[in-house]
Design an enzyme around this catalytic site. Structure first.
Site, PDB file in Angstrom:
ATOM      1  CG  ASP A 215      -0.309   0.112   2.528  1.00  0.00           C
ATOM      2  OD1 ASP A 215       0.340   1.139   2.797  1.00  0.00           O
ATOM      3  OD2 ASP A 215      -0.425  -0.835   3.341  1.00  0.00           O
ATOM      4  NE  ARG A 226      15.962  -0.218   2.407  1.00  0.00           N
ATOM      5  CZ  ARG A 226      16.910  -0.815   3.124  1.00  0.00           C
ATOM      6  NH1 ARG A 226      18.155  -0.384   3.062  1.00  0.00           N
ATOM      7  NH2 ARG A 226      16.615  -1.825   3.921  1.00  0.00           N
TER       8      ARG A 226
END
Length: 304
Positions: A215, A226
């Site tokens: 989601d 990241r």
């Protein structure tokens, strides 16, 4: 080459198909469906499916807030409010399913984000392709002297060439042995070792693939970590490519994420106290507000 001619033909066939629907579609994401976006030397990211758009976020939020909110606040303003105040459930109303091809060592970092649904290519059942991640020379670096999990100065010259030669040779040798072990032999005299055992000898730079469904709230958490400049390069380039896709899918939500998460900063109570003193023109040191040397350096990186 990230994808084969056969895979490209399959993608083209998928993109040529369309179907009428009553569900919400995001025009920006429709342009990306099924297309493989190259990452690293053999990897890619491609969107397989998605659900929702910016309006799905505000629709969910207004269920919580009650009727009449839309007259007070437009969609973009509401999304920015939700992001600014760390609301999560409205963003969970959007989902995306990605097909990702990535080196195994990147996958092992990626899988630490345990809030997604994952189905990985099975090396117990199928044979892995002879594809390995070999870094470009500019991405080879020495160990950082200040960060135990980071890179330092770039490796150059003979040292860089030696590393590349070792990576290529070791990868090739490991795969040759893998192929020999699983070979059944035309005369029936092959080793025919079980694939689930033969795979143990393969290096961590071999490529794997998976479907990854998540989601939007948890995807933003993944991207915040990241796509950060401190993340390892090999996973960061995947995150950056996903950022580009998400920006076309939910432009209001992504802009809010970019402003408040990627480009923003979170301050501790001592840091806020230090900032207030600075704004008053007072001279402040780390000890004055009870901050460690490292906390102070990080704080100064934000305000200076």
């Amino acid at each position: 080459m990230p994808i084969t001619a056969e895979q490209q033909a399959e993608i083209s066939e998928q993109r040529a198909q369309s179907a009428p629907t009553r569900r919400v579609v995001a025009p920006g994401m429709e342009q990306h469906l099924y297309t493989a976006q190259p990452v690293l030397d053999h990897g890619f990211v491609r969107v397989i499916d998605y659900m929702g758009d910016d309006a799905a976020i505000t629709q969910a939020a207004r269920v919580s807030y009650g009727k009449g909110t839309k007259a007070v606040q437009n969609d973009e303003g509401l999304i920015r409010y939700l992001m600014r105040h760390w609301h999560s459930t409205p963003f969970e109303m959007c989902e995306i399913k990605l097909h990702v091809k990535l080196p195994v060592f990147v996958a092992r970092q990626w899988i630490r984000h345990r809030t997604a649904n994952v189905n990985e290519y099975s090396a117990r059942y199928s044979i892995l392709d002879r594809e390995f991640y070999i870094p470009a020379e500019e991405h080879l670096a020495k160990q950082s002297v200040i960060n135990n999990q980071g890179r330092g100065e770039t490796l150059t010259g003979e040292d860089a060439q030696r590393v590349l030669e070792m990576l290529k040779a070791d990868s090739a040798r490991a795969y040759d042995h893998y192929a020999t072990m699983i070979d059944e032999g035309e005369d029936g005299n092959g080793i025919a070792l079980a694939r689930e055992l033969a795979r143990m000898n393969l290096p961590a730079n071999i490529y794997t693939q998976w479907y990854w469904k998540v989601d939007l709230h948890n995807l933003f958490h993944f991207l915040r970590l990241r796509a950060d400049s401190h993340a390892q390069y090999e996973i960061r380039v995947y995150a950056e490519e996903i950022c580009r896709l998400v920006a076309d899918w939910v432009p209001y939500a992504y802009k809010a994420f970019e402003d408040y998460r990627l480009g923003g900063a979170q301050l501790s109570q001592p840091a806020v106290e230090a900032l207030r003193k600075m704004l008053k023109g007072e001279k402040v040191e780390a000890a004055d507000v009870g901050m460690s040397a490292r906390e102070w350096r990080e704080f100064m990186d934000i305000v200076s």
